[in-house]
Design an enzyme around this catalytic site. Structure first.
Site, PDB file in Angstrom:
ATOM      1  CG  ASN A 168      -0.900   2.316  17.495  1.00 53.71           C
ATOM      2  OD1 ASN A 168      -1.021   3.526  17.707  1.00 53.71           O
ATOM      3  ND2 ASN A 168       0.286   1.766  17.311  1.00 53.71           N
TER       4      ASN A 168
ATOM      5  CB  VAL B 115      -0.403  -1.687   6.974  1.00 57.69           C
ATOM      6  CG1 VAL B 115      -1.502  -1.339   7.958  1.00 57.69           C
ATOM      7  CG2 VAL B 115      -0.487  -0.811   5.756  1.00 57.69           C
ATOM      8  CG  ASP B 116       0.537   2.277  12.487  1.00 51.67           C
ATOM      9  OD1 ASP B 116       0.622   3.367  11.886  1.00 51.67           O
ATOM     10  OD2 ASP B 116       0.389   2.194  13.717  1.00 51.67           O
TER      11      ASP B 116
ATOM     12  CE1 TYR C  99      -3.811  -3.722  16.943  1.00 49.35           C
ATOM     13  CE2 TYR C  99      -5.758  -2.525  16.267  1.00 49.35           C
ATOM     14  CZ  TYR C  99      -4.512  -2.549  16.855  1.00 49.35           C
ATOM     15  OH  TYR C  99      -3.983  -1.396  17.365  1.00 49.35           O
TER      16      TYR C  99
ATOM     17  CB  ILE D 266      -1.021  -0.011   1.173  1.00 48.00           C
ATOM     18  CG1 ILE D 266      -2.143   1.007   0.918  1.00 48.00           C
ATOM     19  CG2 ILE D 266      -0.323   0.215   2.507  1.00 48.00           C
ATOM     20  CD1 ILE D 266      -3.337   0.836   1.820  1.00 48.00           C
TER      21      ILE D 266
END
Length: 174
Positions: free
Chosen positions: A28, A37-38, A125, A15
């Protein structure tokens, strides 16, 4: 308004490399970076993103906030906080649905034409992939049927398994 099926597309890849107006970050609550991804988005965007996120003072689960994209090809990053899976008894479905709705509302508000979503909450998650795909597709289709923007929503999969789940959901097989 009838939904043009070309407005929702599946893409397998990273992404952070997407040349779209906005990418969505599965963040988060702190918005200060993390894993998956964060972490990848924060790393690729550079220190300006972290600085702007600090000023936002976090984000509740199911909500979304927008920042500039900094060093990313995308002009914006929409940060949304998905739910941690708790066996489906803690309102996880509604929190996840809200992530998609709130992100799309921000996209519309900022006149974003192209937006790319990861599979929110399905990594660390633990949200079940097929269930998450069904929720994502329902929310995106409902939003696009009522709104002209964004023009195109890309569902970006990091692996083939996620792509399969999203394709099944798009085809109405979940």
């Amino acid at each position: 308004m009838k939904l043009n099926p070309d407005r929702i597309r599946i893409f397998e890849g990273n992404i952070v490399k997407m040349k779209v107006d906005a990418i969505v970050n599965a963040a988060n609550n702190t918005l200060l970076g993390g894993g998956g991804v964060d972490g990848a988005i924060h790393m690729a965007a550079g220190p300006g993103l972290l600085e702007e996120c600090r000023a936002l003072k976090g984000c509740p689960t199911g909500e979304a906030k927008i920042t500039k994209g900094y060093l990313l090809p995308a002009k914006y990053v929409i940060h949304t906080v998905g739910p941690v899976w708790q066996d489906g008894r803690e309102g996880e479905d509604e929190f996840l649905a809200s992530c998609y709705r709130k992100s799309l509302e921000l996209a519309k508000e900022h006149k974003i034409k192209t937006i790319a979503f990861p599979a929110i909450s399905t990594g660390a998650y633990g949200f079940p992939s097929e269930r998450a795909a069904r929720i994502a597709v329902i929310q995106i289709k409902e939003f696009l049927q009522k709104n002209e923007l964004p023009d195109v929503v890309l569902l970006v999969c990091y692996n083939k398994e996620t792509c399969k789940s999203i394709k099944k959901a798009l085809d109405g097989n979940l």
